[in-house]
Write a protein that holds these residues in place. Sequence first.
Motif, PDB file in Angstrom:
ATOM      1  N   GLN A 151       0.833  -1.201   0.000  1.00  0.00           N
ATOM      2  CA  GLN A 151       0.000   0.000   0.000  1.00  0.00           C
ATOM      3  C   GLN A 151       0.868   1.252   0.000  1.00  0.00           C
ATOM      4  N   ALA A 152       2.013   1.174   0.662  1.00  0.00           N
ATOM      5  CA  ALA A 152       2.939   2.310   0.656  1.00  0.00           C
ATOM      6  C   ALA A 152       3.443   2.589  -0.758  1.00  0.00           C
ATOM      7  N   VAL A 153       3.731   1.533  -1.519  1.00  0.00           N
ATOM      8  CA  VAL A 153       4.181   1.704  -2.905  1.00  0.00           C
ATOM      9  C   VAL A 153       3.074   2.307  -3.757  1.00  0.00           C
ATOM     10  N   GLU A 154       1.835   1.903  -3.503  1.00  0.00           N
ATOM     11  CA  GLU A 154       0.703   2.486  -4.235  1.00  0.00           C
ATOM     12  C   GLU A 154       0.628   3.995  -3.998  1.00  0.00           C
ATOM     13  N   SER A 155       0.688   4.402  -2.749  1.00  0.00           N
ATOM     14  CA  SER A 155       0.606   5.832  -2.424  1.00  0.00           C
ATOM     15  C   SER A 155       1.814   6.587  -2.958  1.00  0.00           C
ATOM     16  N   PHE A 156       2.971   6.019  -2.759  1.00  0.00           N
ATOM     17  CA  PHE A 156       4.211   6.644  -3.248  1.00  0.00           C
ATOM     18  C   PHE A 156       4.149   6.859  -4.757  1.00  0.00           C
ATOM     19  N   SER A 157       3.707   5.841  -5.486  1.00  0.00           N
ATOM     20  CA  SER A 157       3.677   5.909  -6.950  1.00  0.00           C
ATOM     21  C   SER A 157       2.718   6.986  -7.436  1.00  0.00           C
ATOM     22  N   GLU A 158       1.555   7.056  -6.807  1.00  0.00           N
ATOM     23  CA  GLU A 158       0.568   8.051  -7.225  1.00  0.00           C
ATOM     24  C   GLU A 158       1.070   9.467  -6.961  1.00  0.00           C
ATOM     25  N   CYS A 159       1.663   9.655  -5.796  1.00  0.00           N
ATOM     26  CA  CYS A 159       2.212  10.981  -5.471  1.00  0.00           C
ATOM     27  C   CYS A 159       3.335  11.352  -6.442  1.00  0.00           C
ATOM     28  N   MET A 160       4.222  10.413  -6.711  1.00  0.00           N
ATOM     29  CA  MET A 160       5.351  10.673  -7.600  1.00  0.00           C
ATOM     30  C   MET A 160       4.876  11.003  -9.014  1.00  0.00           C
ATOM     31  N   ALA A 161       3.786  10.345  -9.443  1.00  0.00           N
ATOM     32  CA  ALA A 161       3.261  10.575 -10.788  1.00  0.00           C
ATOM     33  C   ALA A 161       2.883  12.044 -10.992  1.00  0.00           C
ATOM     34  N   TYR A 162       2.330  12.686  -9.965  1.00  0.00           N
ATOM     35  CA  TYR A 162       1.994  14.107 -10.072  1.00  0.00           C
ATOM     36  C   TYR A 162       3.253  14.947 -10.302  1.00  0.00           C
ATOM     37  N   GLU A 163       4.311  14.610  -9.572  1.00  0.00           N
ATOM     38  CA  GLU A 163       5.553  15.370  -9.666  1.00  0.00           C
ATOM     39  C   GLU A 163       6.173  15.283 -11.059  1.00  0.00           C
ATOM     40  N   LEU A 164       6.023  14.118 -11.688  1.00  0.00           N
ATOM     41  CA  LEU A 164       6.750  13.833 -12.929  1.00  0.00           C
ATOM     42  C   LEU A 164       5.922  14.063 -14.187  1.00  0.00           C
ATOM     43  N   TYR A 165       4.664  14.413 -14.021  1.00  0.00           N
ATOM     44  CA  TYR A 165       3.746  14.517 -15.160  1.00  0.00           C
ATOM     45  C   TYR A 165       4.255  15.484 -16.228  1.00  0.00           C
ATOM     46  N   ASP A 166       4.683  16.659 -15.822  1.00  0.00           N
ATOM     47  CA  ASP A 166       5.122  17.672 -16.781  1.00  0.00           C
ATOM     48  C   ASP A 166       6.475  17.342 -17.404  1.00  0.00           C
ATOM     49  N   LEU A 167       7.140  16.331 -16.892  1.00  0.00           N
ATOM     50  CA  LEU A 167       8.464  15.949 -17.406  1.00  0.00           C
ATOM     51  C   LEU A 167       8.382  14.788 -18.391  1.00  0.00           C
ATOM     52  N   ASN A 168       7.150  14.365 -18.725  1.00  0.00           N
ATOM     53  CA  ASN A 168       6.939  13.230 -19.634  1.00  0.00           C
ATOM     54  C   ASN A 168       7.501  11.925 -19.055  1.00  0.00           C
ATOM     55  N   ILE A 169       7.470  11.826 -17.732  1.00  0.00           N
ATOM     56  CA  ILE A 169       7.864  10.586 -17.060  1.00  0.00           C
ATOM     57  C   ILE A 169       6.594   9.956 -16.502  1.00  0.00           C
TER      58      ILE A 169
END
Length: 272
Positions: A151-169
């Motif tokens: 569950q920690a990986v799920e939350s971490f991944s979703e949060c990280m996705a917001y950070e990286l969205y504008d970088l095409n990652i």
Amino acid sequence: MKKTVLITGAASGIGKQTALFFAEKGWTVIATMLSLAEAEELLNDPTIFCYELDVTSTESIALAQQKILKDHKKIDVIINNAGVGYRSFVELSEDQKIDDIVNINWLGVVKVCRAFIPVFRAQKSGLFINITSIAGLVNLPLGSFYHSTKQAVESFSECMAYELYDLNIKVCTIQFGNAPTAFQKNVTKCPSTTVVSYNALLKKVSDLLHRKASKNTNLTPLITQKLYEIAEHPNQKFRRYTIGFDANLIRLLRRVLGYRLFNVVIRRFTLK
């Protein structure tokens, strides 16, 4: 242009099968593991390159990254697959085993992503596929430590996705049930105890998970095929992918029944 995928925990199980599948599909595969002595048949494939990498060690990740980037100009996809299991009652849990599962299952994903985000950013593209489990969405007895790391990986991944969205990652997670690999066999368990109900529940849950794993004979190829499809056609937005009948059924039941009724179902199948 030939694409490249990096897979952690590729010495066995889903990681190994995924490495072989991607190689068959024409990808260059970077297979990482604790020791090259575990590489076995992977070393015989000219499109699979094996490297030692300990996901719990920042120094090991940095050293492996240096060697990998020297040999490969671009990495298109990173599959964070490395993981272990720990089945224990909270009362009987041990510090070292708690540390091990947290360091591998959660912090290992964090450290690998942290190390390779600058690589993806420089490339202006990349995809992280973080393998969790249906355990990252629902909770079962004796899963206090395994489920919480997923569950920690799920939350971490979703949060990280917001950070990286504008970088095409791009970022996504993958959940599935018990695949017929050696994972369940290798799960660390707490010792037997004088508490009769503990012993009975540990045996019941372990037997149930082993039976489900042995029946899911088609799950591994479903997983490798889905990972390949996601890698070939990544979604720009964060996605959770659920693979297999068991995982999809449990996810549906949890959503339709709600917490209270789902909890009744779990108790009926595991505590009675």
